[in-house]
Scaffold this motif. Sequence first.
Motif, short mmCIF file in Angstrom:
data_model
loop_
_atom_site.label_atom_id
_atom_site.label_comp_id
_atom_site.label_asym_id
_atom_site.label_seq_id
_atom_site.Cartn_x
_atom_site.Cartn_y
_atom_site.Cartn_z
N TYR A 36 -11.14 6.80 -28.29
CA TYR A 36 -12.05 7.81 -27.88
C TYR A 36 -12.02 8.02 -26.33
CZ TYR A 36 -16.02 10.67 -26.12
OH TYR A 36 -17.03 11.33 -25.49
N ARG A 37 -12.20 6.57 -25.77
CA ARG A 37 -11.60 6.92 -24.18
C ARG A 37 -10.39 6.99 -23.72
NH1 ARG A 37 -13.99 2.13 -20.74
NH2 ARG A 37 -13.07 3.15 -19.71
N THR A 88 -21.79 14.80 -27.73
CA THR A 88 -21.38 16.28 -27.54
C THR A 88 -22.68 15.75 -25.59
OG1 THR A 88 -22.12 18.18 -28.88
CG2 THR A 88 -22.74 18.48 -26.28
N LEU A 89 -23.79 15.13 -25.73
CA LEU A 89 -23.96 14.60 -24.13
C LEU A 89 -22.88 13.57 -23.67
CD1 LEU A 89 -27.90 13.82 -24.63
CD2 LEU A 89 -26.55 15.85 -23.03
N HIS A 90 -22.36 12.41 -23.90
CA HIS A 90 -22.06 11.45 -23.99
C HIS A 90 -20.39 12.39 -23.62
CE1 HIS A 90 -19.09 7.73 -23.77
NE2 HIS A 90 -20.43 7.03 -23.61
N ARG A 95 -16.93 13.41 -19.13
CA ARG A 95 -15.08 14.36 -19.14
C ARG A 95 -15.99 15.43 -17.34
NH1 ARG A 95 -11.75 12.32 -21.34
NH2 ARG A 95 -11.48 12.44 -23.07
N ALA A 96 -17.52 15.22 -17.00
CA ALA A 96 -17.59 15.39 -15.73
C ALA A 96 -18.00 14.71 -14.72
CB ALA A 96 -19.23 16.37 -16.06
N PRO A 102 -23.40 5.87 -14.40
CA PRO A 102 -24.17 4.90 -15.22
C PRO A 102 -24.68 6.09 -16.45
CG PRO A 102 -24.15 4.80 -13.17
CD PRO A 102 -23.51 5.91 -13.14
N VAL A 103 -25.03 7.23 -16.33
CA VAL A 103 -25.47 7.98 -17.35
C VAL A 103 -24.50 7.67 -18.00
CG1 VAL A 103 -25.77 10.24 -17.93
CG2 VAL A 103 -26.77 9.69 -16.10
#
Length: 178
Positions: A36-37, A88-90, A95-96, A102-103
């Motif tokens: 994934y990374r 979705t959040l991850h 990407r952003a 940290p988030v």
Amino acid sequence: MIGGLILSHADWRGWIIGLAVALVTFFTFDFAFDSYRAWKMSGIALSLGLNVLAYILPAVYWFGTDVFRPALDNPLITPLTVVIVLFTLHLAFSRAKGWKHPVTYALGNLLPAVPALFAPAVSGRPFTDKVFVFWLVLAYYEAIGAAYVETRLAFRKFPKEYPLIAWLPIFGVLTYNP
């Protein structure tokens, strides 16, 4: 997974299946995360396929084709919804803000807690609010632990007060009802 199996009152067959599913997740998680990374689609497809089969097949064994029916009493609806929201959040944060934000790191640390949500489905039990609350507490602990680690890394500029502030609700609960 073990906490979810305990809270869903799995019988011996449920324990065997649940632990086998947990082992599949355990042995594929690093490969899945690394793929994934690196955005390697073949690795993502392989690890996702193995894990989807590991969780869906036991649910189909116990509940039949009803697991594909969209209904609130379906034991897979809540876990799948949580997984979709987390991914979705991850994905959005990675990407952003990048992988080292940290988030993004804290959201990624919520993923190992996900098997607890699927424990009822893989052990043939209905999904309960006890399992969901257990997962929430486990995920909260994982996220705050990740935030704490971020404050200890010299190259990060993560405020040291954030984990302490985040622990205040738990402190309040423990003070009121230990």
